[in-house]
Design a protein around this motif. Structure first.
Motif, PDB file in Angstrom:
ATOM      1  N   TYR A  24       0.872  -1.173   0.000  1.00  0.00           N
ATOM      2  CA  TYR A  24       0.000   0.000   0.000  1.00  0.00           C
ATOM      3  C   TYR A  24       0.903   1.215   0.000  1.00  0.00           C
ATOM      4  O   TYR A  24       1.932   1.230   0.670  1.00  0.00           O
ATOM      5  CB  TYR A  24      -0.889  -0.018   1.254  1.00  0.00           C
ATOM      6  N   GLU A  26       0.908   5.731   0.033  1.00  0.00           N
ATOM      7  CA  GLU A  26       0.081   6.901   0.289  1.00  0.00           C
ATOM      8  C   GLU A  26       0.965   8.141   0.356  1.00  0.00           C
ATOM      9  O   GLU A  26       2.047   8.122   0.935  1.00  0.00           O
ATOM     10  CB  GLU A  26      -0.659   6.711   1.615  1.00  0.00           C
ATOM     11  N   THR A  28       1.070  11.496   2.146  1.00  0.00           N
ATOM     12  CA  THR A  28       0.388  12.057   3.311  1.00  0.00           C
ATOM     13  C   THR A  28       0.477  13.569   3.403  1.00  0.00           C
ATOM     14  O   THR A  28      -0.206  14.172   4.205  1.00  0.00           O
ATOM     15  CB  THR A  28       0.934  11.440   4.608  1.00  0.00           C
ATOM     16  N   THR A  75      -4.750   6.489   9.842  1.00  0.00           N
ATOM     17  CA  THR A  75      -4.540   7.106   8.549  1.00  0.00           C
ATOM     18  C   THR A  75      -5.227   8.433   8.583  1.00  0.00           C
ATOM     19  O   THR A  75      -5.325   9.209   7.806  1.00  0.00           O
ATOM     20  CB  THR A  75      -5.071   6.218   7.410  1.00  0.00           C
TER      21      THR A  75
END
Length: 75
Positions: A24, A26, A28, A75
């Motif tokens: 995964y 991401e 941020t 998250t």
């Protein structure tokens, strides 16, 4: 074979193996490096906004990394 993914009751689960872990990533923040999460099993609870990495868990952001049997984070 490839990674498997499914959604059950507001939870997403990604399954990999020790040789081909689930992955995964991401972004941020505009000024931060991508966060990469790897594990044999990655679970995301949409209601709680919590990601749990199970078995061979690893987080990498830029030059920083963390390894543990289980990692859980908001998250």
């Amino acid at each position: 074979t490839g990674m498997k993914a499914w959604m059950l009751e507001k939870k997403i689960e990604l399954l990999g193996t020790s040789k081909n872990p689930a992955h995964y990533r991401e972004k941020t923040g505009a000024d931060t490096a991508l966060l990469h999460a790897y594990a044999n099993n990655i679970q995301y609870d949409h209601k709680k906004h919590v990601m749990t990495l199970l078995q061979n868990a690893k987080l990498i952001r830029g030059k920083e990394s963390l390894k543990a049997p289980v990692i859980q984070y908001d998250t």
